[in-house]
Design an enzyme around this catalytic site. Structure first.
Site, PDB file in Angstrom:
ATOM      1  N   GLY A  55      -5.289  -5.586   2.851  1.00 20.92           N
ATOM      2  CA  GLY A  55      -4.702  -4.262   2.691  1.00 20.92           C
ATOM      3  C   GLY A  55      -5.272  -3.286   3.686  1.00 20.92           C
ATOM      4  N   CYS A 112      -1.755  -0.782  -9.721  1.00 19.27           N
ATOM      5  CA  CYS A 112      -1.809   0.568  -9.164  1.00 19.27           C
ATOM      6  C   CYS A 112      -2.749   1.448  -9.990  1.00 19.27           C
ATOM      7  CB  CYS A 112      -0.415   1.188  -9.128  1.00 19.27           C
ATOM      8  SG  CYS A 112      -0.402   2.890  -8.488  1.00 19.27           S
ATOM      9  N   MET A 153       0.853  -1.181   0.000  1.00 16.47           N
ATOM     10  CA  MET A 153       0.000   0.000   0.000  1.00 16.47           C
ATOM     11  C   MET A 153       0.892   1.235   0.000  1.00 16.47           C
ATOM     12  SD  MET A 153      -2.900  -1.163   2.770  1.00 16.47           S
ATOM     13  CE  MET A 153      -3.879   0.331   2.534  1.00 16.47           C
ATOM     14  N   GLU A 154       0.976   1.886  -1.139  1.00 16.77           N
ATOM     15  CA  GLU A 154       1.877   3.037  -1.277  1.00 16.77           C
ATOM     16  C   GLU A 154       1.479   4.139  -0.312  1.00 16.77           C
ATOM     17  OE1 GLU A 154       3.601   6.172  -4.596  1.00 16.77           O
ATOM     18  OE2 GLU A 154       1.652   5.223  -4.896  1.00 16.77           O
TER      19      GLU A 154
END
Length: 321
Positions: free
Chosen positions: A223, A98, A8-9
């Site tokens: 996530g 993404c 998870m950026e």
């Protein structure tokens, strides 16, 4: 079964991985993506995004960590995959999911789901570059504008030699809006002979159980749920009770101390507020406390609010018979 922490950026960095692996029996954690464009990246880039490489490729608690790469050039993805493995990554993962506009405009992430042939080239190049003993994996969504190529993309990854595939059961256009379309994962799992990891809308042990029942997968990836309920993996794997609000507050104070002593201390106010945004889903108390601290801009002010809230809970506990 396996429970894997999703990349998870801007959310799951090395500190968050350290915190979550200390309280959960995760089988694997995947890093935020490392952007690959037109060069072999220097080692310092890998160590910055994945400092666990300096310690055998695992967190302090011993959970293996896998580097994720995002890019569109097969040769440079292959070169960097090899570098990640040489530095100690536990396998290497390719990002085809993404949804960020900036990433997609530069032909990376989910936009590649429009081109199964390119996905095949990238994964095949990575597989050829890396020793067969090391996993080469990929994470995808079900498509870009629609889901018409979901099976073609999955087959492209399998036929390129991938070890396993993680599927976020939404398209790019779906974003993160519920529901997750688990039935598509079911179809892919039935078609592919490699392990398939199910991802999307897993917020609780009950969600995990339903997801595995629907998809037939014995591996799931969590996530946002892992941030909303900090010991989510423990509730899924060992039937641990979900953390109560007092335990979460204590965890946030530990996190705060570590964050403020690290290299990202200047980001602390925004990071802790970001975490509250996720906690609001599971804990009504989080929303109430967030209303108090969201006006503060300095770490000291925020810490005082957290400490006061925790002290009040401890006092209430003392007064109970």
């Amino acid at each position: 079964m396996r429970v894997i922490l999703a990349p998870m950026e801007g959310v799951v960095d090395d500190l968050m991985r350290e915190m979550l692996s200390a309280i959960n029996p995760y089988d694997l954690m995947v890093t935020e993506f490392i952007r690959v464009v037109d060069q072999l990246l220097p080692e310092k880039v890998y160590y910055r995004l994945c400092p666990e490489l300096l310690h055998g490729g695992t967190t302090a608690s011993g959970t293996p960590v896998r580097v994720q790469l995002l890019g569109q050039d097969p040769n440079w993805m292959a070169e960097n995959a090899l570098r990640a493995i040489e530095l100690g990554s536990k396998g290497v993962d390719a990002n085809f999911g993404c949804p960020a506009k900036m990433v997609n405009r530069s032909h990376g992430g989910a936009v590649l789901l429009k081109n199964p042939e390119k996905i095949h080239e990238i994964v095949k190049a990575m597989r050829n570059a890396v020793d067969q003993s090391q996993p080469v994996t990929a994470k995808i969504r079900l498509g870009f504008e629609d889901k018409s190529l979901f099976m073609e993309n999955a087959l492209a990854i399998y036929e390129a030699g991938a070890s396993e595939i993680a599927i976020h059961a939404r398209s790019k256009v779906d974003g993160y809006k519920p529901p997750a379309y688990w039935e598509y994962i079911t179809a892919i799992r039935k078609k592919l002979p490699i392990p398939v990891i199910a991802n999307g809308e897993i917020w609780s042990a009950e969600d995990a159980s339903r997801c595995m029942e629907v998809t037939g997968c014995d591996s799931i990836m969590v996530g946002r749920g892992a941030i909303s309920l900090p010991n989510l993996a423990a509730t899924i794997k060992i039937s641990a009770p979900a953390y109560d609000w007092q335990q979460v507050l204590k965890l946030m104070l530990i996190y705060s101390e570590k964050e403020l002593s690290g290299r990202k201390s200047s980001y602390y106010p925004s990071r802790i507020k970001q975490w509250f945004g996720y906690l609001n889903r599971q804990y009504p108390e989080a929303e109430q406390l967030f209303r108090q601290l969201r006006i503060y801009k300095t770490a000291d002010e925020i810490i005082r609010q957290l400490e006061q809230a925790y002290a009040e809970l401890m006092e209430i506990e003392k007064q109970q018979p």
